[in-house]
Design a protein around this motif. Structure first.
Motif, PDB file in Angstrom:
ATOM      1  N   PRO A  64       0.819  -1.232   0.000  1.00  0.00           N
ATOM      2  CA  PRO A  64       0.000   0.000   0.000  1.00  0.00           C
ATOM      3  C   PRO A  64       0.843   1.268   0.000  1.00  0.00           C
ATOM      4  O   PRO A  64       0.517   2.227  -0.699  1.00  0.00           O
ATOM      5  CB  PRO A  64      -0.827  -0.125   1.288  1.00  0.00           C
ATOM      6  N   CYS A  65       1.927   1.295   0.793  1.00  0.00           N
ATOM      7  CA  CYS A  65       2.785   2.482   0.817  1.00  0.00           C
ATOM      8  C   CYS A  65       3.485   2.674  -0.521  1.00  0.00           C
ATOM      9  O   CYS A  65       3.651   3.802  -0.988  1.00  0.00           O
ATOM     10  CB  CYS A  65       3.820   2.369   1.941  1.00  0.00           C
ATOM     11  N   TYR A  66       3.881   1.557  -1.139  1.00  0.00           N
ATOM     12  CA  TYR A  66       4.537   1.654  -2.447  1.00  0.00           C
ATOM     13  C   TYR A  66       3.583   2.226  -3.487  1.00  0.00           C
ATOM     14  O   TYR A  66       3.939   3.134  -4.252  1.00  0.00           O
ATOM     15  CB  TYR A  66       5.027   0.275  -2.884  1.00  0.00           C
ATOM     16  N   GLU A  67       2.343   1.705  -3.518  1.00  0.00           N
ATOM     17  CA  GLU A  67       1.367   2.196  -4.482  1.00  0.00           C
ATOM     18  C   GLU A  67       1.017   3.661  -4.206  1.00  0.00           C
ATOM     19  O   GLU A  67       0.839   4.456  -5.121  1.00  0.00           O
ATOM     20  CB  GLU A  67       0.104   1.339  -4.436  1.00  0.00           C
ATOM     21  N   GLY A  68       0.918   4.012  -2.905  1.00  0.00           N
ATOM     22  CA  GLY A  68       0.627   5.396  -2.558  1.00  0.00           C
ATOM     23  C   GLY A  68       1.730   6.342  -2.994  1.00  0.00           C
ATOM     24  O   GLY A  68       1.475   7.422  -3.539  1.00  0.00           O
ATOM     25  N   ALA A  69       2.984   5.941  -2.758  1.00  0.00           N
ATOM     26  CA  ALA A  69       4.123   6.769  -3.159  1.00  0.00           C
ATOM     27  C   ALA A  69       4.161   6.926  -4.671  1.00  0.00           C
ATOM     28  O   ALA A  69       4.411   8.019  -5.201  1.00  0.00           O
ATOM     29  CB  ALA A  69       5.421   6.153  -2.647  1.00  0.00           C
ATOM     30  N   LYS A  70       3.890   5.831  -5.372  1.00  0.00           N
ATOM     31  CA  LYS A  70       3.898   5.886  -6.833  1.00  0.00           C
ATOM     32  C   LYS A  70       2.791   6.797  -7.352  1.00  0.00           C
ATOM     33  O   LYS A  70       2.991   7.562  -8.307  1.00  0.00           O
ATOM     34  CB  LYS A  70       3.735   4.478  -7.408  1.00  0.00           C
ATOM     35  N   ALA A  71       1.619   6.740  -6.697  1.00  0.00           N
ATOM     36  CA  ALA A  71       0.506   7.592  -7.117  1.00  0.00           C
ATOM     37  C   ALA A  71       0.818   9.066  -6.872  1.00  0.00           C
ATOM     38  O   ALA A  71       0.513   9.925  -7.701  1.00  0.00           O
ATOM     39  CB  ALA A  71      -0.765   7.192  -6.363  1.00  0.00           C
ATOM     40  N   ILE A  72       1.439   9.373  -5.720  1.00  0.00           N
ATOM     41  CA  ILE A  72       1.783  10.756  -5.401  1.00  0.00           C
ATOM     42  C   ILE A  72       2.773  11.318  -6.407  1.00  0.00           C
ATOM     43  O   ILE A  72       2.588  12.404  -6.962  1.00  0.00           O
ATOM     44  CB  ILE A  72       2.355  10.862  -3.977  1.00  0.00           C
ATOM     45  N   THR A  73       3.846  10.573  -6.660  1.00  0.00           N
ATOM     46  CA  THR A  73       4.860  11.067  -7.586  1.00  0.00           C
ATOM     47  C   THR A  73       4.308  11.165  -9.004  1.00  0.00           C
ATOM     48  O   THR A  73       4.610  12.101  -9.741  1.00  0.00           O
ATOM     49  CB  THR A  73       6.093  10.150  -7.573  1.00  0.00           C
ATOM     50  N   GLY A  74       3.462  10.195  -9.383  1.00  0.00           N
ATOM     51  CA  GLY A  74       2.859  10.257 -10.712  1.00  0.00           C
ATOM     52  C   GLY A  74       1.952  11.459 -10.858  1.00  0.00           C
ATOM     53  O   GLY A  74       1.968  12.143 -11.883  1.00  0.00           O
ATOM     54  N   PHE A  75       1.158  11.738  -9.826  1.00  0.00           N
ATOM     55  CA  PHE A  75       0.248  12.891  -9.859  1.00  0.00           C
ATOM     56  C   PHE A  75       1.029  14.197  -9.949  1.00  0.00           C
ATOM     57  O   PHE A  75       0.692  15.084 -10.728  1.00  0.00           O
ATOM     58  CB  PHE A  75      -0.626  12.889  -8.610  1.00  0.00           C
ATOM     59  N   LEU A  76       2.097  14.326  -9.143  1.00  0.00           N
ATOM     60  CA  LEU A  76       2.874  15.559  -9.142  1.00  0.00           C
ATOM     61  C   LEU A  76       3.625  15.745 -10.450  1.00  0.00           C
ATOM     62  O   LEU A  76       3.780  16.854 -10.945  1.00  0.00           O
ATOM     63  CB  LEU A  76       3.835  15.573  -7.957  1.00  0.00           C
ATOM     64  N   ASN A  77       4.130  14.659 -11.027  1.00  0.00           N
ATOM     65  CA  ASN A  77       4.786  14.758 -12.328  1.00  0.00           C
ATOM     66  C   ASN A  77       3.804  15.200 -13.406  1.00  0.00           C
ATOM     67  O   ASN A  77       4.109  16.042 -14.244  1.00  0.00           O
ATOM     68  CB  ASN A  77       5.389  13.403 -12.715  1.00  0.00           C
TER      69      ASN A  77
END
Length: 287
Positions: free
Chosen positions: A23-36
């Protein structure tokens, strides 16, 4: 192994055994993807030739540290924006509530008039601006520095002016009667105040039920609100038997023949679609 982000031992890093849960990995990936994605949209999707040329596969995604800095920057911008909005709101609201240098009187259909400022009315609505400037295509403001909005009651006019000055007044939707929101939505359409229109649509859409759906549909039609109209029609179709056989529907049908035709067609289309789906399912099961 404990996740180094969400576990109780997250502050105790034990290199090289640090791990991150799914869950933390998917959350981190979603955050960075959204900000990019947000940065690319801010750049207009163009980007410089240098940045495009230097990008390598998987190298364009910012790390969690950069993502956190971006989140903090966004939070700081939000706080600044809220402070600026509060500063402007308090100033305008104070000038209106205390009647500082008001230069026009707005008369409702019922109840006492309310003093206001021409500049605020003109800035918030092009229709008011043309009325106050004496545009020949609009109804001119009468002599005596007063205008009339006969379709609004005193309380509805107060809510309208409060919104024009502060952008608020409708936040606690349970305190604002539904009939006032209906009147404000129609006024927002008539006087071209899109922000008020969206605010009323959101609050009315949240209130739609079988008891008020017909009136809501009428108001949506009167104010040309496609958002509210769609929400009301969905409610009618979902609770068709309860709505169509209600006592209110007879009077509604007399006033709104066109809407009744649309409801009938929508119900038939739904019924035909359901029948087709069932037939297809039966054929598949037989095979």
């Amino acid at each position: 192994m404990d996740c180094c982000i969400c576990s109780p031992m997250a502050t105790m890093y034990r290199l090289p055994r640090n791990s991150i849960c799914a869950p933390c990995y998917e959350g981190a990936k979603a955050i960075t993807g959204f900000l990019n994605k947000d940065e690319q949209e801010d750049d207009g999707g163009r980007g410089s030739a240098k940045s495009r040329g230097s990008m390598k596969p998987n190298s364009a995604t910012m790390g969690m540290r950069d993502a956190w800095e971006k989140v903090k920057e966004t939070r700081d911008r939000e706080q600044t924006t809220n402070q600026r909005a509060a500063f402007l709101e308090q100033g305008f609201a104070l000038a209106w509530k205390e009647g500082m240098h008001t230069d026009i009187v707005v008369k409702p259909g019922t109840g006492p008039p309310i003093a206001a400022h021409k500049a605020i009315l003109a800035a918030r609505s092009d229709v008011f601006r043309h009325m106050l400037s004496g545009d020949e295509q609009c109804i001119k403001a009468p002599a005596g520095d007063a205008i009339s909005l006969p379709e609004l009651s005193h309380d509805e006019l107060f809510l309208l002016l409060s919104f024009l000055y502060t952008g608020g007044g409708l936040d606690d939707q349970d305190e604002v009667p539904e009939r006032h929101l209906h009147a404000l939505l129609v006024a927002a359409d008539k006087y071209d105040v899109p922000f008020l229109r969206r605010a009323c649509e959101a609050r009315l859409a949240a209130r739609v039920d079988t008891q008020n759906v017909l009136r809501t549909l009428e108001v949506a039609e009167l104010s040309s609100s496609s958002v509210l109209r769609e929400r009301a029609m969905d409610t009618v179709l979902e609770h068709a038997e309860q709505v169509v056989f209600s006592p209110e529907y007879d009077d509604f049908a007399v006033r709104n023949a066109g809407l009744c035709v649309e409801i009938t067609r929508a119900l038939l289309a739904k019924k035909m679609s359901t029948a087709t789906t069932k037939a297809t399912t039966c054929c598949i099961e037989d095979v």
